[in-house]
Write a protein that holds these residues in place. Structure first.
Motif, PDB file in Angstrom:
ATOM      1  N   LEU A 546       1.885   1.734  -5.212  1.00 18.71           N
ATOM      2  CA  LEU A 546       0.782   2.342  -4.453  1.00 18.71           C
ATOM      3  C   LEU A 546       0.915   2.065  -2.960  1.00 18.71           C
ATOM      4  N   LEU A 547       1.233   0.825  -2.617  1.00 18.29           N
ATOM      5  CA  LEU A 547       1.372   0.470  -1.204  1.00 18.29           C
ATOM      6  C   LEU A 547       2.564   1.186  -0.567  1.00 18.29           C
ATOM      7  N   THR A 548       3.654   1.315  -1.324  1.00 14.71           N
ATOM      8  CA  THR A 548       4.840   2.003  -0.780  1.00 14.71           C
ATOM      9  C   THR A 548       4.527   3.454  -0.463  1.00 14.71           C
ATOM     10  N   ARG A 549       3.877   4.139  -1.404  1.00 17.08           N
ATOM     11  CA  ARG A 549       3.556   5.551  -1.178  1.00 17.08           C
ATOM     12  C   ARG A 549       2.499   5.707  -0.081  1.00 17.08           C
ATOM     13  N   ALA A 550       1.526   4.806  -0.053  1.00 17.21           N
ATOM     14  CA  ALA A 550       0.498   4.892   0.986  1.00 17.21           C
ATOM     15  C   ALA A 550       1.097   4.619   2.369  1.00 17.21           C
ATOM     16  N   ARG A 551       2.056   3.673   2.431  1.00 14.75           N
ATOM     17  CA  ARG A 551       2.676   3.350   3.720  1.00 14.75           C
ATOM     18  C   ARG A 551       3.484   4.533   4.256  1.00 14.75           C
ATOM     19  N   GLU A 552       4.075   5.322   3.357  1.00 15.72           N
ATOM     20  CA  GLU A 552       4.830   6.497   3.780  1.00 15.72           C
ATOM     21  C   GLU A 552       3.914   7.605   4.309  1.00 15.72           C
ATOM     22  N   ARG A 553       2.672   7.655   3.824  1.00 16.14           N
ATOM     23  CA  ARG A 553       1.783   8.753   4.167  1.00 16.14           C
ATOM     24  C   ARG A 553       0.903   8.426   5.375  1.00 16.14           C
ATOM     25  N   TYR A 554       0.474   7.208   5.522  1.00 19.59           N
ATOM     26  CA  TYR A 554      -0.507   6.876   6.565  1.00 19.59           C
ATOM     27  C   TYR A 554       0.130   6.077   7.691  1.00 19.59           C
ATOM     28  N   ARG A 555      -0.461   6.258   8.880  1.00 21.37           N
ATOM     29  CA  ARG A 555       0.133   5.698  10.096  1.00 21.37           C
ATOM     30  C   ARG A 555      -0.241   4.245  10.326  1.00 21.37           C
ATOM     31  N   SER A 556      -1.351   3.777   9.780  1.00 18.81           N
ATOM     32  CA  SER A 556      -1.822   2.424  10.099  1.00 18.81           C
ATOM     33  C   SER A 556      -2.368   1.750   8.851  1.00 18.81           C
ATOM     34  N   GLN A 557      -2.500   0.443   8.955  1.00 20.15           N
ATOM     35  CA  GLN A 557      -3.059  -0.316   7.848  1.00 20.15           C
ATOM     36  C   GLN A 557      -4.525   0.052   7.614  1.00 20.15           C
ATOM     37  N   ALA A 558      -5.222   0.435   8.685  1.00 16.93           N
ATOM     38  CA  ALA A 558      -6.630   0.812   8.521  1.00 16.93           C
ATOM     39  C   ALA A 558      -6.756   2.062   7.660  1.00 16.93           C
ATOM     40  N   LEU A 559      -5.861   3.035   7.880  1.00 14.86           N
ATOM     41  CA  LEU A 559      -5.901   4.255   7.068  1.00 14.86           C
ATOM     42  C   LEU A 559      -5.501   3.976   5.617  1.00 14.86           C
ATOM     43  N   ILE A 560      -4.512   3.086   5.411  1.00 17.60           N
ATOM     44  CA  ILE A 560      -4.113   2.720   4.042  1.00 17.60           C
ATOM     45  C   ILE A 560      -5.282   2.060   3.321  1.00 17.60           C
ATOM     46  N   ALA A 561      -5.960   1.157   4.031  1.00 14.48           N
ATOM     47  CA  ALA A 561      -7.107   0.478   3.429  1.00 14.48           C
ATOM     48  C   ALA A 561      -8.200   1.480   3.081  1.00 14.48           C
ATOM     49  N   GLU A 562      -8.426   2.476   3.957  1.00 12.73           N
ATOM     50  CA  GLU A 562      -9.443   3.495   3.699  1.00 12.73           C
ATOM     51  C   GLU A 562      -9.081   4.308   2.465  1.00 12.73           C
ATOM     52  N   ALA A 563      -7.789   4.656   2.327  1.00 15.78           N
ATOM     53  CA  ALA A 563      -7.365   5.468   1.182  1.00 15.78           C
ATOM     54  C   ALA A 563      -7.419   4.699  -0.126  1.00 15.78           C
ATOM     55  N   LEU A 564      -7.124   3.402  -0.096  1.00 16.37           N
ATOM     56  CA  LEU A 564      -7.080   2.610  -1.338  1.00 16.37           C
ATOM     57  C   LEU A 564      -8.403   1.938  -1.642  1.00 16.37           C
ATOM     58  N   GLY A 565      -9.358   2.025  -0.724  1.00 15.48           N
ATOM     59  CA  GLY A 565     -10.679   1.470  -0.995  1.00 15.48           C
ATOM     60  C   GLY A 565     -10.754  -0.030  -0.883  1.00 15.48           C
ATOM     61  N   ASN A 567     -10.227  -3.566   2.067  1.00 17.73           N
ATOM     62  CA  ASN A 567     -10.290  -3.835   3.503  1.00 17.73           C
ATOM     63  C   ASN A 567      -8.893  -4.029   4.061  1.00 17.73           C
ATOM     64  N   GLN A 568      -8.800  -4.017   5.389  1.00 14.43           N
ATOM     65  CA  GLN A 568      -7.498  -4.036   6.050  1.00 14.43           C
ATOM     66  C   GLN A 568      -6.778  -5.367   5.842  1.00 14.43           C
ATOM     67  N   SER A 569      -7.524  -6.448   5.813  1.00 14.62           N
ATOM     68  CA  SER A 569      -6.871  -7.756   5.642  1.00 14.62           C
ATOM     69  C   SER A 569      -6.165  -7.839   4.284  1.00 14.62           C
ATOM     70  N   THR A 570      -6.763  -7.214   3.256  1.00 12.75           N
ATOM     71  CA  THR A 570      -6.121  -7.199   1.931  1.00 12.75           C
ATOM     72  C   THR A 570      -4.820  -6.432   1.980  1.00 12.75           C
ATOM     73  N   VAL A 571      -4.828  -5.265   2.650  1.00 15.09           N
ATOM     74  CA  VAL A 571      -3.606  -4.462   2.773  1.00 15.09           C
ATOM     75  C   VAL A 571      -2.532  -5.253   3.514  1.00 15.09           C
ATOM     76  N   ALA A 572      -2.917  -5.905   4.613  1.00 11.96           N
ATOM     77  CA  ALA A 572      -1.930  -6.663   5.388  1.00 11.96           C
ATOM     78  C   ALA A 572      -1.316  -7.787   4.560  1.00 11.96           C
ATOM     79  N   ARG A 573      -2.170  -8.471   3.792  1.00 10.23           N
ATOM     80  CA  ARG A 573      -1.682  -9.597   2.976  1.00 10.23           C
ATOM     81  C   ARG A 573      -0.726  -9.113   1.900  1.00 10.23           C
ATOM     82  N   LYS A 574      -1.055  -8.003   1.231  1.00 13.44           N
ATOM     83  CA  LYS A 574      -0.211  -7.518   0.133  1.00 13.44           C
ATOM     84  C   LYS A 574       1.073  -6.886   0.653  1.00 13.44           C
ATOM     85  N   LEU A 575       1.004  -6.199   1.844  1.00 15.45           N
ATOM     86  CA  LEU A 575       2.240  -5.653   2.418  1.00 15.45           C
ATOM     87  C   LEU A 575       3.215  -6.771   2.742  1.00 15.45           C
ATOM     88  N   LYS A 576       2.701  -7.879   3.237  1.00 18.63           N
ATOM     89  CA  LYS A 576       3.557  -9.026   3.541  1.00 18.63           C
ATOM     90  C   LYS A 576       4.094  -9.653   2.254  1.00 18.63           C
TER      91      LYS A 576
END
Length: 581
Positions: A546-565, A567-576
């Motif tokens: 999910l993160l791989t496909r979302a990262r290809e589609r969206y420009r920022s972590q904020a947009l990925i967090a918005e699409a996956l429902g 918060n941004q800190s969760t996206v940043a932690r899991k991407l790392k």
């Protein structure tokens, strides 16, 4: 009874008198040609019949010319021939047997006393100066006596009335009015009322004159002359009418622009449900009554132009146009000429008559500078100067123009970062940022999303005259999309679905690909997991995909967090965690 009738003088006696006259005497016609000379003139001045007077005695020819434009006796003029003794020129008019008007020149010797010579030279110089002033005036000049008889006409009046002075000199203004020469006379009115009179006169050919008659009094207060100055205002009148037509066209254009802007504003509903959007609208309403500069900030497509329309609609300048300029859409080489105008010949390809800039077009109104961050630095300096003193100078010109223009500016870029990099002037930033208004992005105003979607679906359905409605699944998909292009993208999506849907109900199959892909990204996938895979391993696999496909589609972590429902800190932690940064 004695006969007392006057004796008859024979022609031979007259010729004898002229031949024996020791004083030079000559006569010339209206063209300045010598038609008669007595022996004294031939001997003393070496003049002959048939030779132009201007060749033999140019000073006398000039005096004759001045005399012929006046019905009064000319003052004596000193005439010399080579190194000979000076003569006084006494001029008068006679009628030849053929009826031709001739100028008779009697030339007695001039006084030789040094004192008299000095006074005569001073008087002569003053006379010539007066003639030069009258004849060189670009305004027409009439000189009349106390009874409104014309005694002098200058060349400018001859041009204005298209008549030689001989047809006007010696005539009374009453007779000239009766003959249709003019319809009314300032000289006649001034002679009757003994005061300065200004009149608008009409010429027979349809022209118009402004005539000013000024009375001249002697030391005893008696009227002796009336001097009339006249100016042909036919061309001025034509130019005035043309100017009025141009102004009328300009007013009509402004009125049409204003009507279009009002119509556009009325047809564009401003939908605000989210607190941050309501706050922006309240700020726009509050600053509308002021004349301060406003800087409208926000991403592309959020509706910064709508905020500018709202400020204009509620301001005291609502009766004047709102001029909108996209600074990023004008070539850098032309942006200064477009904003501030240019004079004739300012650059290659310039309009022959020059062109006013957008600041001049917006005078007494509002100028909206969208994408202000795209202005070149050189133009930023000129804009700053206008914001400081309200004056503009066209490209290639030197004349400053004082204007009354309120400036609104907008940008989607971070001006503070541009100031730090030196690509935007700090002083201009502070001049523009008097009242900042931030317009939130569509993803930041989720409460407005469904009302906006329904509004634009109904709007485009009415335009296309095709009733449309959204299925629940489609509305959920639209509501879950992040809309990186904001309201502008939402409008385009709604219009596309209304036009392309083949049924009344718009279902998920009618969604654009970017939204359909987003929906699939949110849906769980059924995987046939091996029995050896633990629950933790399956969760991590799904998260990574999910993160791989979302990262290809969206420009920022904020947009990925918005699409996956999340918060941004969760996206940043899991991407790392999954090495996807």
């Amino acid at each position: 009874m004695t006969d007392q009738s006057p004796p008859v003088v024979s022609q031979s006696l007259t010729d004898l008198f002229l031949d024996t006259l020791s004083v030079p005497l000559l006569a010339c016609d209206s063209r300045g040609g010598i038609v008669f000379v007595n022996p004294a003139a031939t001997k003393q001045l070496n003049v002959r019949v048939g030779i132009p007077l201007a060749e033999s005695l140019p000073k006398l020819a000039e005096a004759v010319g001045n005399f012929r434009r006046s019905s009064t006796s000319a003052p004596p003029v000193t005439i010399t021939r080579g190194a000979g003794a000076p003569y006084l020129a006494l001029l008068s008019t006679v009628k030849a047997a053929s009826g031709q008007s001739l100028t008779l020149c009697l030339l007695p010797p001039a006084p030789t006393s040094p004192e008299v010579d000095s006074r005569m030279r001073d008087f002569e110089a003053l006379t010539l100066e007066l003639h030069a002033i009258i004849d060189s005036s670009s305004d027409g000049l009439f000189v009349c006596d106390a009874e409104a008889n014309v005694i002098r006409v200058n060349p400018a009046s001859e041009r204005i009335h298209q008549r030689p002075a001989a047809e006007m000199v010696g005539h009374n203004m009453r007779d000239l009015i009766a003959s249709g020469f003019i319809d009314r006379s300032a000289a006649l009115e001034a002679s009757l009322q003994k005061k300065t009179i200004s009149l608008l006169q009409s010429l027979p050919g349809g022209g118009k004159l402004i005539s000013v008659g000024t009375p001249v009094f002697d030391h005893d207060g008696a009227l002796i002359r009336v001097v009339v100055s006249e100016r042909d205002i036919s061309e001025i009148d034509r130019l005035q009418r043309e100017l009025e037509n141009q102004e009328a066209m300009g007013d009509q254009l402004r009125h049409q622009m204003l009507e279009m802007q009002q119509t556009e504003l009325e047809t564009r509903r401003i939908i605000a449900r989210s607190p941050n959007m309501i706050k922006a609208l309240r700020q726009a309403t509050r600053v509308a009554s002021a004349d301060s500069s406003v800087l409208i900030l926000g991403e592309s497509g959020v509706g910064k132009g709508v905020i500018a329309d709202m400020i204009h609609h509620n301001s005291r300048r609502a009766g004047r146009p709102l001029i909108k300029i996209n600074c990023g859409a004008i070539p850098e080489s032309l942006v200064e000429a477009e904003l501030f105008g240019y004079e004739k010949g300012a650059f290659t390809g310039a309009s022959p008559g020059g062109k006013p800039g957008q600041f001049e077009m917006a005078n007494e109104g509002i100028l909206f500078l969208d994408e202000i961050a795209e202005l070149p630095l050189a133009t930023q300096v000129k804009l700053l100067r206008f914001l400081e003193d309200g004056r503009v100078t066209r490209v290639g010109g030197t004349e400053e123009r004082k204007l009354d223009v309120r400036v609104l500016a907008a940008t989607h870029r971070n001006l503070e970062e541009m100031v730090a990099k030196g690509t935007f002037r700090l002083d201009l930033y502070y001049r523009l940022n008097v009242i900042p208004i931030h317009v939130p992005a569509l993803r930041e105003r989720r409460d407005c999303l469904v009302p906006l979607i329904r509004h634009y679906i109904d709007h485009f359905a009415a335009i296309n005259k095709t009733p449309k409605r959204l299925s629940r699944e489609t509305l959920e998909a639209l509501n879950g999309y992040a809309y990186p292009g904001n309201v502008r993208e939402l409008m385009n999506i709604c219009e596309r679905m209304v036009v392309m849907s083949e049924t009344e109900v718009i279902d998920p199959s009618d969604l654009p690909s970017q939204i359909a892909g987003s929906v699939k990204l949110r849906l769980p996938e059924n995987h046939d997991w091996p029995e050896s895979v633990s629950l933790q391993e399956a969760v991590e696999t799904v998260e990574r995909n999910l993160l791989t496909r979302a990262r290809e589609r969206y420009r920022s972590q904020a947009l990925i967090a918005e699409a996956l429902g999340v918060n941004q800190s969760t996206v940043a932690r899991k991407l790392k965690r999954y090495d996807l940064l």
